[in-house]
Design an enzyme around this catalytic site. Structure first.
Site, PDB file in Angstrom:
ATOM      1  N   ASP A  28      39.569  34.403  35.802  1.00  0.00           N
ATOM      2  CA  ASP A  28      40.930  35.280  35.658  1.00  0.00           C
ATOM      3  C   ASP A  28      41.646  34.839  36.544  1.00  0.00           C
ATOM      4  OD1 ASP A  28      39.952  37.202  33.775  1.00  0.00           O
ATOM      5  OD2 ASP A  28      40.139  38.956  35.107  1.00  0.00           O
ATOM      6  N   LYS A  85      45.312  38.254  28.117  1.00  0.00           N
ATOM      7  CA  LYS A  85      44.819  39.603  27.709  1.00  0.00           C
ATOM      8  C   LYS A  85      45.993  40.131  27.009  1.00  0.00           C
ATOM      9  CE  LYS A  85      41.368  40.399  31.349  1.00  0.00           C
ATOM     10  NZ  LYS A  85      40.246  40.341  30.673  1.00  0.00           N
ATOM     11  N   GLY A 156      36.651  45.023  37.272  1.00  0.00           N
ATOM     12  CA  GLY A 156      37.231  45.243  38.710  1.00  0.00           C
ATOM     13  C   GLY A 156      36.255  45.813  39.902  1.00  0.00           C
TER      14      GLY A 156
END
Lengths: 297, 193
Positions: A28, A85, A156
């Protein structure tokens, strides 16, 4: 040109793209600078988003597709594939991502879902990756056209336990299909709300017919190697890299750990002196209804 | 027994293993090569598709780049597809992110056709093949220049997508993803030579 029957966006091309990612780490990133760090560390692709999942959790509000200008700047910064995304069901975000030249779309529960239906992914020329917690969910996504599946885990958190749970569950469910006849497989397909032909294919191949990555809570080289030993084809790392103390070192170490996932001496060496991993959040402490993994069905 | 090693640092390794097993049909074994030393003792090698930046980095870190060069010099047949083609090249156009092994006298454009939406399947005219060959190009590279020892096997427009130089067979596409085994048959002949 002497080319006949030129075809774009076939299932073979989409699933083939995903296969080229195997044995790799997809990271990411939110900026071109981060993308360059990821590429230099040996990432096979980067995932562009407006904030890493740990920050999305903190910020609250509606999480959407990243700014196309930022995604384009990331595409320009690296030579490896760039994924991005889109919200679950938000096919226009996916159209925009395809239009700017993103290589793969992650229809992701990390963003706020836009529809009770997932995107009809067969309509796109570029491939999609989708999250799953169990075999039924994986088969539904593949039926909609997903070329790659990843565990949902709990994004996360830096807590790998949910990714482990989802990987074990999918593998276990596939294993349990072994030796079943068509009638039994039909019953399973009905129970898990999956397409019968896909269930048959999983039973025969003893794996998903598309690449299956681990995602959602991977924060250390050991986490990444754990997921690989459990049978993942590769690993997504979200907040784990750029929420750690030394992102470049952590990124490189996680790539090494995925390449040498079954060599403890090498895992020990690459795990040393990386500084603090992301702080993290115990997935069990998340109140019901706030877990990202329950988005989508 | 013939031993073929598939470089298994990253990429579509299992697809190559299966395709090669099918081609050999029991007359040889196919191994995944992940550690230094394992290249020694292989009669043939496969460099799979994947991300050339990632594979290149691993080859350098592990020391296997030197072993590969030595194997190529000693005449071991090598099938290099997609990222593999990038790795065996002499030069990569405008790109310092991959360190080419310099095994083959070709200059390569790493991502010649654009992003994934421009990936394609096409029927290729291949030197020595009677019928067209259905080829799968995934974010494929292309050969933009060749030395005089290189035999060109297939082109798309101006660029070269298949070539051979002595014991090296380099393809910009993925013979391991389709059923047509004609390129594997060429490789088998190279093994027998």
């Amino acid at each position: 040109m002497e080319l006949e029957n030129l075809r774009f966006g076939t299932e073979l091309l989409k699933r083939g793209f995903a296969k080229m990612q195997k044995g790799g780490v997809i990271m990411d990133v939110t900026t071109p600078e981060q993308a360059i760090i990821a590429e230099e560390a040996g990432a096979v692709a980067v995932m562009a988003l407006h904030a890493v999942p740990a920050d999305i959790r903190k910020m609250g509000g509606v999480a959407r597709m990243a700014d196309p200008a930022v995604i384009e700047s990331i595409i320009d910064a690296v030579t490896i594939p760039v994924m991005a995304k889109a919200r679950i069901g938000h096919f226009v975000e996916a159209q925009i991502l395809e239009a700017i030249g993103v290589d793969m779309v992650d229809e992701s529960e990390v963003l706020t879902p836009a529809d009770e239906f997932h995107i009809e992914k067969t309509k796109f020329a570029i491939p999609f990756v989708c999250g799953a917690r169990n075999l039924g969910e994986a088969c539904r996504r593949i039926k909609e056209g997903a070329a790659m599946i990843r565990t949902k885990g709990e994004a996360g958190t830096g807590d790998v336990s949910q990714a482990v749970l989802h990987m074990r569950r999918i593998q276990g469910q596939i294993k349990s299909l072994k030796g079943m006849d068509d009638l039994q497989l039909m019953k399973v397909a009905r129970e898990i709300e999956a397409d019968f032909d896909l269930v048959v294919e999983c039973a025969r191949m003893q794996r998903l017919p598309v690449v299956n990555f681990a995602a959602g809570g991977v924060a250390t080289p050991a986490d990444a190697a754990l997921m690989m030993q459990l049978g993942a084809d590769g690993v997504f790392v979200g907040s784990g890299i750029f929420k750690s103390e030394n992102p470049a070192a952590m990124a490189s170490a996680i790539v090494q750990a995925v390449h040498h996932y079954d060599e403890p001496e090498i895992l020990a060496r690459v795990s040393k002196g990386l500084g603090a991993a992301m702080k993290g959040l115990d997935a069990a402490s998340i109140p019901e209804g706030e877990a990202l993994q329950t988005r989508g069905w | 027994m013939t031993r073929i090693g598939v470089l298994a640092l990253q990429g579509d390794v299992s697809e190559h293993v299966l395709a090669m097993q099918r081609a050999l049909s029991g007359k040889g074994e196919v191994l995944e090569i992940r550690r230094p030393g394992e290249i020694l003792g292989c009669d043939g090698l496969v460099l799979p598709g994947g991300e050339s930046t990632s594979i290149s980095r691993q080859l350098e870190i592990s020391g296997m780049a030197q072993e590969l060069k030595a194997a190529a010099r000693s005449g071991v047949p090598i099938l290099a597809t997609c990222a593999g083609l990038v790795l065996v090249s002499r030069e990569i156009e405008g790109d310092a992110k991959v360190r080419p092994l310099g095994l083959m006298d070709i200059k390569v454009d790493r991502n010649a056709f654009g992003p994934q939406r421009e990936s394609f399947e096409a029927d290729l005219q291949v030197e020595g093949f009677e019928r067209p060959y259905r080829a799968v190009f995934i974010r494929a590279p292309a050969i933009v220049d060749v030395g005089n020892k290189v035999q060109v096997l297939a082109r798309i427009g101006e660029v070269i997508v298949g070539a051979r130089q002595d014991n090296l067979l380099a393809l910009a596409f993925h013979p391991e993803l389709t059923e047509d085994m004609r390129f594997h048959q060429i490789f088998q002949k190279m093994l027998e030579a």
